[in-house]
Design an enzyme around this catalytic site. Sequence first.
Site, PDB file in Angstrom:
ATOM      1  N   HIS A 299       0.691  -1.229  -0.033  1.00  0.00           N
ATOM      2  CA  HIS A 299      -0.062  -0.012   0.050  1.00  0.00           C
ATOM      3  C   HIS A 299       0.851   1.452   0.070  1.00  0.00           C
ATOM      4  CE1 HIS A 299      -3.569  -2.222   0.279  1.00  0.00           C
ATOM      5  NE2 HIS A 299      -3.288  -2.719   1.653  1.00  0.00           N
TER       6      HIS A 299
ATOM      7  N   ASP B 152      -2.569 -10.537  -2.457  1.00  0.00           N
ATOM      8  CA  ASP B 152      -3.190 -10.005  -1.144  1.00  0.00           C
ATOM      9  C   ASP B 152      -4.755  -9.931  -1.461  1.00  0.00           C
ATOM     10  OD1 ASP B 152      -2.359  -8.846   1.753  1.00  0.00           O
ATOM     11  OD2 ASP B 152      -3.818  -7.850   0.744  1.00  0.00           O
TER      12      ASP B 152
ATOM     13  N   HIS C 278      -6.462  -7.210  -0.506  1.00  0.00           N
ATOM     14  CA  HIS C 278      -6.370  -5.950  -0.709  1.00  0.00           C
ATOM     15  C   HIS C 278      -5.520  -5.506  -1.843  1.00  0.00           C
ATOM     16  CE1 HIS C 278      -6.933  -6.544   3.758  1.00  0.00           C
ATOM     17  NE2 HIS C 278      -7.663  -5.619   3.595  1.00  0.00           N
TER      18      HIS C 278
ATOM     19  N   ASP D 235      -4.630 -12.948   3.359  1.00  0.00           N
ATOM     20  CA  ASP D 235      -5.697 -12.402   3.959  1.00  0.00           C
ATOM     21  C   ASP D 235      -7.115 -12.840   2.808  1.00  0.00           C
ATOM     22  OD1 ASP D 235      -4.719 -10.638   2.029  1.00  0.00           O
ATOM     23  OD2 ASP D 235      -4.966  -8.915   3.530  1.00  0.00           O
TER      24      ASP D 235
HETATM   25 ZN   LIG Z   1      -4.322  -7.241   2.731  1.00  0.00          ZN
END
Ligand SMILES: [Zn+2]
Length: 287
Positions: free
Chosen positions: A112, A147, A149, A226
């Site tokens: 991120h 991931d 996200h 995740d």
């Molecule tokens: Zn994540």
Amino acid sequence: MKIIFSQRCLEYEVLGHPESPQRIRLAYNFLKEKGFEFIEPRPCSEEDIILAHSRSLLEKVKNNQIFDPDTPNILDIFKYACLSVGSAILAQEICLTENSKVLSLMRPPGHHAGYEQLGGFCYFNNIAIAIKKALQKVNKAVILDLDCHHGNGTQEIFLGNKNILYVSLHQVPLYPGTGLRSEKNCLNYPLPPGTQEEEYLKTLRQALERIKEFKPEIIGISLGLDTYEKDPLANLKLKFSSYHKIGFLINRLEIPSFAVLEGGYSADLGRCIYEFILGWEDKKVDF
Ligand SMILES: [Zn+2]
């Protein structure tokens, strides 16, 4: 199969924060019991960070001028972030020089973190820096972001870079709200909450086809776990066996690859990683 890890990444903690030392400690213990060999990383240099980030972001982290509740100001966080980047770089170097698979099992995560800003538990973008270093030796590289996200930071750093193909499978809607469609060299595969293994693997196969067509010399995997069905921060429904299959499909590309840990917040993180490694190393899998 080597794993890069340092106990030093367990030294910092913010109480109540999901990105805890406990998640990595449990994973390390699980993998140690399985007999893996661990290598100690070295911190990266400031020049390495500047390959993917602005000098002002580097200075902010170095001087503890951080104001983000998700990505808190922590004593010595610069030191820990540099060690995590150094670990990703070492994984990339071993992958290229020895043509072997390597995993960086470190925190903080990185995908991120963009050119100018940190966020989402990430200070510096480990995989982006490792791939920038790889581009000093190879012409074409892929980042495969698994991931749950979207890796908004990685996309921002490489958007429009013809030497890189960024490929991400992620849940939408979910933090950070980006990755709804593909842009230029960044291929995004948004998946709805509740997506199960069959649909996930179908999408992954499409993504891997695009990777094959690109003909990269190396693949860096942003390995987030995740997507697991019991993860407390997301809502995909992958099982242990799913990770075995994902690793196996990536291995079948026969392109050198290394992995850098991103998210994964359940107590089963170690087993999820272990199943991925078994498939990635081409251990028996039936499907
Ligand atoms: Zn994540």
